[in-house]
Design a protein around this motif. Structure first.
Motif, mmCIF file in Angstrom:
data_model
loop_
_atom_site.group_PDB
_atom_site.id
_atom_site.type_symbol
_atom_site.label_atom_id
_atom_site.label_comp_id
_atom_site.label_asym_id
_atom_site.label_seq_id
_atom_site.Cartn_x
_atom_site.Cartn_y
_atom_site.Cartn_z
ATOM 1 N N TYR B 195 1.607 -13.903 11.182
ATOM 2 C CA TYR B 195 0.597 -13.036 10.578
ATOM 3 C C TYR B 195 -0.296 -12.348 11.600
ATOM 4 O O TYR B 195 -0.764 -11.258 11.360
ATOM 5 N N THR B 202 -1.426 -2.711 12.647
ATOM 6 C CA THR B 202 -1.917 -2.712 11.273
ATOM 7 C C THR B 202 -2.253 -1.291 10.824
ATOM 8 O O THR B 202 -1.912 -0.884 9.704
ATOM 9 N N LEU B 205 0.970 0.443 10.261
ATOM 10 C CA LEU B 205 1.542 0.014 8.976
ATOM 11 C C LEU B 205 0.889 0.792 7.837
ATOM 12 O O LEU B 205 1.562 1.200 6.884
ATOM 13 N N GLY B 206 -0.406 1.001 7.945
ATOM 14 C CA GLY B 206 -1.113 1.792 6.935
ATOM 15 C C GLY B 206 -0.500 3.171 6.797
ATOM 16 O O GLY B 206 -0.237 3.647 5.681
ATOM 17 N N LYS B 207 -0.223 3.803 7.909
ATOM 18 C CA LYS B 207 0.387 5.142 7.898
ATOM 19 C C LYS B 207 1.779 5.083 7.258
ATOM 20 O O LYS B 207 2.125 5.910 6.412
ATOM 21 N N LEU B 209 3.010 2.846 5.141
ATOM 22 C CA LEU B 209 2.963 2.565 3.702
ATOM 23 C C LEU B 209 2.507 3.782 2.904
ATOM 24 O O LEU B 209 2.934 3.984 1.764
ATOM 25 N N SER B 210 1.656 4.588 3.515
ATOM 26 C CA SER B 210 1.189 5.793 2.819
ATOM 27 C C SER B 210 2.344 6.764 2.559
ATOM 28 O O SER B 210 2.244 7.620 1.694
ATOM 29 N N LEU B 212 5.233 5.957 1.398
ATOM 30 C CA LEU B 212 6.172 5.386 0.420
ATOM 31 C C LEU B 212 6.489 6.334 -0.727
ATOM 32 O O LEU B 212 5.597 6.900 -1.352
ATOM 33 N N GLU B 213 7.762 6.472 -0.985
ATOM 34 C CA GLU B 213 8.200 7.222 -2.165
ATOM 35 C C GLU B 213 9.399 6.501 -2.766
ATOM 36 O O GLU B 213 10.017 5.671 -2.108
ATOM 37 N N VAL B 214 9.680 6.776 -4.034
ATOM 38 C CA VAL B 214 10.845 6.159 -4.661
ATOM 39 C C VAL B 214 11.799 7.243 -5.135
ATOM 40 O O VAL B 214 11.373 8.346 -5.471
ATOM 41 N N PHE B 246 8.489 -3.748 2.808
ATOM 42 C CA PHE B 246 7.594 -3.165 1.813
ATOM 43 C C PHE B 246 8.336 -2.174 0.902
ATOM 44 O O PHE B 246 7.950 -1.978 -0.242
ATOM 45 N N ASN B 249 10.317 -4.200 -1.806
ATOM 46 C CA ASN B 249 9.533 -5.083 -2.665
ATOM 47 C C ASN B 249 8.853 -4.358 -3.821
ATOM 48 O O ASN B 249 8.086 -4.953 -4.561
ATOM 49 N N ILE B 250 9.123 -3.082 -3.959
ATOM 50 C CA ILE B 250 8.594 -2.327 -5.088
ATOM 51 C C ILE B 250 9.308 -2.793 -6.349
ATOM 52 O O ILE B 250 10.525 -2.906 -6.370
ATOM 53 N N LYS B 251 8.523 -3.067 -7.388
ATOM 54 C CA LYS B 251 9.095 -3.542 -8.652
ATOM 55 C C LYS B 251 10.168 -2.566 -9.122
ATOM 56 O O LYS B 251 9.899 -1.369 -9.229
ATOM 57 N N ASN B 273 18.225 -5.943 -2.520
ATOM 58 C CA ASN B 273 17.736 -7.180 -3.128
ATOM 59 C C ASN B 273 18.823 -8.005 -3.793
ATOM 60 O O ASN B 273 18.837 -9.220 -3.668
#
Lengths: 318, 318
Positions: B195, B202, B205-207, B209-210, B212-214, B246, B249-251, B273
């Motif tokens: 961790y 960090t 990582l923020g950049k 994650l921002s 993210l698209e599906v 990340f 792990n999107i539902k 998955n």
């Protein structure tokens, strides 16, 4: 424990409760014990305040576990069992039903539990109430079904942070080994309960992490999100849980802070790694909590002003 | 295993190696075994390609574990032991020394291991080579010191993702229980190894994650970062490891993709998955890997073009 085993064996028309705002330990405990009682042929009801979304995958397999919407507070049960309730008021609405029951059992692992049941079993060394469920169900002579094993596993991994918190004991790991022997898919269970998340939450986490800054020579990590920024994401306050950990996991950091909007004010989550007493810091501002995890609120202040106030107090301990 | 125990007992002037680009299992295995051999009074040397930063907190306690910079490839040892090397070429520069040694032992948990040692112990059911170290050290009649226990714990939690991957067995958890009985601080160990991270990582990582698209009705999560964006953060390619999780792990997501710059091209990490064979998809583009985790590279293409190519192939399996 033996008097509890006998009481359960001798009784019928049983109701099981857990604490309000149920976490994985509460959900896993209520599912595992109610499943066992049903296998014993008992008439059993079970109620939770609401269904937490990350545990729905297990709750769906236990359709007899109802929410408080369906709880009849005038009903008198022969036996009421409270699980994982450190304090009987934490049962919320169910407390009234617990008081009316002809007999009561209180099983818990919170050291503060004051033995409010007729029969009590409180083991503060148990990492989770689920760990106690394992021993109890074994003593009830119910075979360990995969349904029971999954529920207890959820309880244990929830309260230990998948075996990473210091409450994890050799017994915790041994119990987990016995549960895993039933062939349950722990990889799926852990992904569903802890990692599966929404697109919106992940994007919002991205925004929050982008705000990261450090203060006091890197000893304090600070994250924040403004109400205006939060409005861009379809998330609720539950979705912001856990994000604070990123602020205290920065190498060299002792304290982590997350400043987030809630109900028109700023809610502050505080964490420490080794020596800072964040409960004391939260206490200075009317909040509270544990030595390593605490919280408080500020209204009518900017994020910059809040940071300044908090850092002033943290500085005294660093 | 008994012939390996006897060979170790009878020999002196021993060298221990692990695979290049050492992970936590390699580091934990080499520290635990070399510590045990030292406790037996053996002359033992141990070499790793380099020290991985997230495991430095343990390596610092084992100063005799050196890097390849100090390895004399002309030296002849009486016994060379390879740990966690599925293939002897994975020892890198150490392979030459292994070949020169008068006797060799190969201990591993990779199913593909072809028994390249004089003595071999390959257990593909072991979650980590560290799990085998536990049994071996016990058979060497060395008491389980906290130093050995910490190192083996690191090995096991590294290869099981702190007991969340499906390679975790009841035996893995039981071994962990025995290690924990020595009183080691697993909470600290897990935080340091998994961790604790840098401010820069960090924020980066923020950049990521921002972004993210599906796609494909939410079945595919996609993360990316451009070379220009990456230049704003002081991170290396190692720092980008793990971020791909990340995206999967999107539902509702079955496949996760992370598109990141490396050496002037785009390196793609692919994860699935449940049912999509991402090794096959990576294979279509000259890459490879496992069914649930694979990778490939693209040069002279934009991120949009890469997405299109990948989605076309993923669509065939969804």
């Amino acid at each position: 424990m033996i008097n509890i085993v006998n009481e359960i064996k001798n009784q019928d028309n049983i109701v099981v409760f857990v604490h309000e705002n149920p976490d994985g330990d509460a959900i896993g405990s209520i599912i595992s014990l109610s499943t066992a009682l049903r296998l014993m042929g008992k008439n059993v009801e079970a109620y939770v305040e609401f269904y937490p979304s990350n545990n729905l995958f297990l709750i769906e397999k236990a359709p007899w576990v109802k929410t408080f919407d369906e709880l009849d507070t005038s009903k008198v049960y022969n036996l009421a069992i409270a699980l994982d309730c450190g304090d009987k008021m934490r049962m919320g609405k169910a407390n009234e039903v617990f008081d009316k029951a002809l007999s009561t059992i209180n099983i818990d692992h919170h050291i503060t539990n004051d033995n409010y049941g007729k029969y009590n079993f409180v083991d503060a060394k148990a990492a989770a109430t689920g760990e106690i469920m394992y021993d109890l169900i074994k003593m009830l002579d119910i075979g360990l079904t995969t349904e029971i094993a999954e529920a207890i596993y959820l309880a244990i991994v929830s309260d230990t942070g998948t075996f990473k918190h210091s409450n994890t004991t050799p017994k915790t790991l041994e119990t987990a080994a016995r549960l895993l022997e039933t062939g349950i898919d722990i990889s799926y269970l852990i992904r569903k309960a802890f990692y599966e998340t929404s697109l919106e939450r992940t994007r919002c986490l991205g925004k929050v992490l982008s705000s990261l800054e450090v203060e006091l020579d890197g000893k304090v990590g600070i994250l924040h999100i403004t109400p205006e920024e939060l409005d861009n994401y379809n998330v609720d306050s539950q979705d912001l849980e856990g994000m604070v950990d990123f602020s205290r996991n920065i190498k060299g950091a002792e304290v982590g802070i997350f400043i987030k909007p809630r109900n028109g004010e700023y809610k502050i989550s505080l964490r420490s790694n080794n020596y800072v007493d964040v409960a004391a810091i939260a206490g200075e501002f009317g909040g509270g909590g544990h030595v390593r995890a605490a919280g408080c609120s500020f209204s009518d202040m900017t994020i910059e002003e809040i940071k300044e106030k908090l850092l002033e107090k943290i500085k005294e301990q660093i």
